[in-house]
Motif scaffolding. Structure first.
Motif, PDB file in Angstrom:
ATOM      1  N   THR A  68       0.831  -1.207   0.000  1.00 20.14           N
ATOM      2  CA  THR A  68       0.000   0.000   0.000  1.00 20.14           C
ATOM      3  C   THR A  68       0.864   1.256   0.000  1.00 20.14           C
ATOM      4  OG1 THR A  68      -0.200   0.121   2.429  1.00 20.14           O
ATOM      5  CG2 THR A  68      -1.843  -1.188   1.263  1.00 20.14           C
ATOM      6  N   ARG A  69       1.994   1.204   0.703  1.00 17.21           N
ATOM      7  CA  ARG A  69       2.870   2.385   0.749  1.00 17.21           C
ATOM      8  C   ARG A  69       3.577   2.619  -0.581  1.00 17.21           C
ATOM      9  NH1 ARG A  69       3.681   0.061   5.817  1.00 17.21           N
ATOM     10  NH2 ARG A  69       5.718  -0.832   5.273  1.00 17.21           N
ATOM     11  N   ILE A  70       3.751   1.585  -1.374  1.00 14.18           N
ATOM     12  CA  ILE A  70       4.298   1.753  -2.721  1.00 14.18           C
ATOM     13  C   ILE A  70       3.228   2.317  -3.654  1.00 14.18           C
ATOM     14  CG2 ILE A  70       5.168   0.486  -4.735  1.00 14.18           C
ATOM     15  CD1 ILE A  70       6.640  -1.356  -2.792  1.00 14.18           C
ATOM     16  N   LEU A  71       1.988   1.894  -3.466  1.00 14.29           N
ATOM     17  CA  LEU A  71       0.889   2.356  -4.323  1.00 14.29           C
ATOM     18  C   LEU A  71       0.473   3.793  -4.015  1.00 14.29           C
ATOM     19  CD1 LEU A  71      -1.322  -0.867  -4.145  1.00 14.29           C
ATOM     20  CD2 LEU A  71      -0.086  -0.038  -6.167  1.00 14.29           C
ATOM     21  N   ALA A  72       0.647   4.224  -2.774  1.00 11.39           N
ATOM     22  CA  ALA A  72       0.132   5.527  -2.344  1.00 11.39           C
ATOM     23  C   ALA A  72       0.600   6.693  -3.215  1.00 11.39           C
ATOM     24  CB  ALA A  72       0.491   5.770  -0.877  1.00 11.39           C
ATOM     25  N   PRO A  73       1.900   6.842  -3.522  1.00 12.69           N
ATOM     26  CA  PRO A  73       2.300   7.975  -4.365  1.00 12.69           C
ATOM     27  C   PRO A  73       1.845   7.841  -5.813  1.00 12.69           C
ATOM     28  CG  PRO A  73       4.192   6.576  -3.865  1.00 12.69           C
ATOM     29  CD  PRO A  73       3.071   6.090  -3.014  1.00 12.69           C
ATOM     30  N   ALA A  78      -5.151  12.575  -4.912  1.00 10.68           N
ATOM     31  CA  ALA A  78      -6.538  12.466  -5.367  1.00 10.68           C
ATOM     32  C   ALA A  78      -7.071  11.048  -5.248  1.00 10.68           C
ATOM     33  CB  ALA A  78      -6.644  12.933  -6.821  1.00 10.68           C
ATOM     34  N   GLY A  79      -6.175  10.066  -5.108  1.00 12.68           N
ATOM     35  CA  GLY A  79      -6.596   8.682  -4.988  1.00 12.68           C
ATOM     36  C   GLY A  79      -6.581   8.223  -3.542  1.00 12.68           C
ATOM     37  N   ARG A  80      -6.926   6.949  -3.369  1.00 15.54           N
ATOM     38  CA  ARG A  80      -7.017   6.399  -2.015  1.00 15.54           C
ATOM     39  C   ARG A  80      -6.632   4.932  -2.037  1.00 15.54           C
ATOM     40  NH1 ARG A  80      -7.054   8.956   2.837  1.00 15.54           N
ATOM     41  NH2 ARG A  80      -7.678   7.490   4.449  1.00 15.54           N
ATOM     42  N   VAL A  81      -5.860   4.505  -1.039  1.00 15.01           N
ATOM     43  CA  VAL A  81      -5.495   3.101  -0.894  1.00 15.01           C
ATOM     44  C   VAL A  81      -6.030   2.602   0.444  1.00 15.01           C
ATOM     45  CG1 VAL A  81      -3.651   1.392  -0.881  1.00 15.01           C
ATOM     46  CG2 VAL A  81      -3.385   3.492  -2.227  1.00 15.01           C
ATOM     47  N   VAL A  91      -2.281  -4.745  11.087  1.00 11.90           N
ATOM     48  CA  VAL A  91      -2.978  -3.510  10.734  1.00 11.90           C
ATOM     49  C   VAL A  91      -2.453  -2.346  11.561  1.00 11.90           C
ATOM     50  CG1 VAL A  91      -5.221  -2.341  10.867  1.00 11.90           C
ATOM     51  CG2 VAL A  91      -5.054  -4.614   9.841  1.00 11.90           C
ATOM     52  N   GLU A  92      -2.223  -2.549  12.843  1.00 16.43           N
ATOM     53  CA  GLU A  92      -1.683  -1.487  13.689  1.00 16.43           C
ATOM     54  C   GLU A  92      -0.297  -1.061  13.205  1.00 16.43           C
ATOM     55  OE1 GLU A  92      -1.197   1.455  16.265  1.00 16.43           O
ATOM     56  OE2 GLU A  92      -3.067   0.370  15.831  1.00 16.43           O
ATOM     57  N   HIS A  93       0.521  -2.032  12.820  1.00 21.70           N
ATOM     58  CA  HIS A  93       1.845  -1.731  12.268  1.00 21.70           C
ATOM     59  C   HIS A  93       1.704  -0.881  11.008  1.00 21.70           C
ATOM     60  CE1 HIS A  93       6.169  -2.805  11.606  1.00 21.70           C
ATOM     61  NE2 HIS A  93       5.838  -2.602  10.336  1.00 21.70           N
ATOM     62  N   ALA A  94       0.775  -1.255  10.115  1.00 20.12           N
ATOM     63  CA  ALA A  94       0.561  -0.498   8.883  1.00 20.12           C
ATOM     64  C   ALA A  94       0.088   0.923   9.178  1.00 20.12           C
ATOM     65  CB  ALA A  94      -0.457  -1.223   8.004  1.00 20.12           C
ATOM     66  N   ARG A  95      -0.822   1.067  10.138  1.00 26.87           N
ATOM     67  CA  ARG A  95      -1.355   2.400  10.465  1.00 26.87           C
ATOM     68  C   ARG A  95      -0.266   3.346  10.956  1.00 26.87           C
ATOM     69  NH1 ARG A  95      -6.730   0.104  13.548  1.00 26.87           N
ATOM     70  NH2 ARG A  95      -8.128   0.091  11.726  1.00 26.87           N
ATOM     71  N   ARG A  96       0.678   2.831  11.714  1.00 26.46           N
ATOM     72  CA  ARG A  96       1.735   3.687  12.257  1.00 26.46           C
ATOM     73  C   ARG A  96       2.632   4.240  11.158  1.00 26.46           C
ATOM     74  NH1 ARG A  96       2.092  -0.379  16.424  1.00 26.46           N
ATOM     75  NH2 ARG A  96       3.960  -1.240  15.425  1.00 26.46           N
ATOM     76  N   ARG A  97       2.615   3.613   9.990  1.00 25.85           N
ATOM     77  CA  ARG A  97       3.480   4.025   8.882  1.00 25.85           C
ATOM     78  C   ARG A  97       2.685   4.565   7.692  1.00 25.85           C
ATOM     79  NH1 ARG A  97       5.239   0.522  12.108  1.00 25.85           N
ATOM     80  NH2 ARG A  97       7.459   0.217  12.573  1.00 25.85           N
ATOM     81  N   ALA A  98       1.409   4.821   7.896  1.00 21.12           N
ATOM     82  CA  ALA A  98       0.520   5.125   6.778  1.00 21.12           C
ATOM     83  C   ALA A  98       0.737   6.517   6.205  1.00 21.12           C
ATOM     84  CB  ALA A  98      -0.936   4.980   7.229  1.00 21.12           C
ATOM     85  N   PRO A  99       0.876   6.636   4.875  1.00 20.06           N
ATOM     86  CA  PRO A  99       0.795   7.956   4.231  1.00 20.06           C
ATOM     87  C   PRO A  99      -0.627   8.510   4.384  1.00 20.06           C
ATOM     88  CG  PRO A  99       1.736   6.290   2.763  1.00 20.06           C
ATOM     89  CD  PRO A  99       1.151   5.558   3.922  1.00 20.06           C
ATOM     90  N   GLY A 100      -0.777   9.779   4.085  1.00 23.68           N
ATOM     91  CA  GLY A 100      -2.064  10.432   4.299  1.00 23.68           C
ATOM     92  C   GLY A 100      -3.209   9.870   3.482  1.00 23.68           C
ATOM     93  N   ASN A 101      -2.905   9.258   2.337  1.00 20.82           N
ATOM     94  CA  ASN A 101      -3.987   8.732   1.492  1.00 20.82           C
ATOM     95  C   ASN A 101      -4.161   7.226   1.645  1.00 20.82           C
ATOM     96  OD1 ASN A 101      -1.595   8.073   0.222  1.00 20.82           O
ATOM     97  ND2 ASN A 101      -2.314   8.575  -1.853  1.00 20.82           N
TER      98      ASN A 101
END
Length: 217
Positions: A68-73, A78-81, A91-101
């Protein structure tokens, strides 16, 4: 406790499925298992998915959120992942590293708590083998349901080594994941769910992929 046991302590049998609940150990095993080429390989998966700026993307079995972090940029602001995984620690691990989208939720692929036709692209990497065999068809039908007509699907799974010794060594780390080839694992689940298969192929370091479309009509 061996690394394979640590990673797959909820998945003792390949057909039963299970979760990985140790994100740091998983990240270490992934870096080792992909021989230092993890970023390269998952960037290629992102390209194969056909994701474009502005797309709404769902990652089923997102794990630590690496893809997801590769797809985000790529989808741009304007998009969303959206990432879904059955393991709350992942999921908690992913949230701590999540880009804004990017956003994440705990859930199962066979029972997605998401609206119909809400996504342009659905991806799932190294996740189908964690779904119980009896539920994999339901998971593919859920992916079909949440894709818009004309939406794109990318499934990537392990491709077992042909060398017997290497297969044994990999199995020590991967647990049940490597017991079946992608063809055995997926069978005809993708077309049976209603998708039109576009193509399939192999990527380095023991991965295979299938690309498919949800028909427009």
């Amino acid at each position: 406790m061996g690394l394979g046991k640590l990673l797959h302590d909820h998945a003792e049998h390949a057909d039963v499925g299970g979760t990985i609940d140790h994100p740091r150990a998983y990240e270490l095993a992934a870096e080792i298992g992909f021989l230092g080429r993890r970023r390269e390989i998952f960037t290629r998966l992102a390209a194969l998915s056909g994701v474009r700026p502005g797309d709404r993307v769902l990652d089923v079995g997102c794990g630590t959120g690496y893809l997801t972090r590769i797809l985000a940029p790529i989808v741009s602001p304007a998009g969303r992942v959206t990432g879904v995984d059955a393991s709350a620690p992942m999921v908690e691990h992913a949230r701590r590293r999540a880009p804004g989208n990017c956003s994440y939720q705990v859930g199962e692929g066979q029972a997605l708590d998401l609206p119909d036709a809400g996504f342009d692209v659905v991806v799932s990497s190294l996740a189908v083998h964690h779904i119980p065999a009896a539920e994999r068809g339901a998971a593919l039908r859920e992916m079909f349901r949440v894709l818009r007509p004309g939406g794109r699907l990318l499934i990537a799974e392990f491709r077992p080594p042909t060398n017997h010794l290497l297969a044994q060594l990999v199995g020590m780390v991967s647990g049940p994941a490597m017991r079946h080839s992608p063809h055995d694992l997926l069978g005809d689940l993708i077309p049976a769910a209603g998708f039109h298969v576009q193509d399939e192929g192999d990527l380095p370091v023991m991965l295979s992929y299938v690309r498919a479309l949800r028909p427009s009509t």
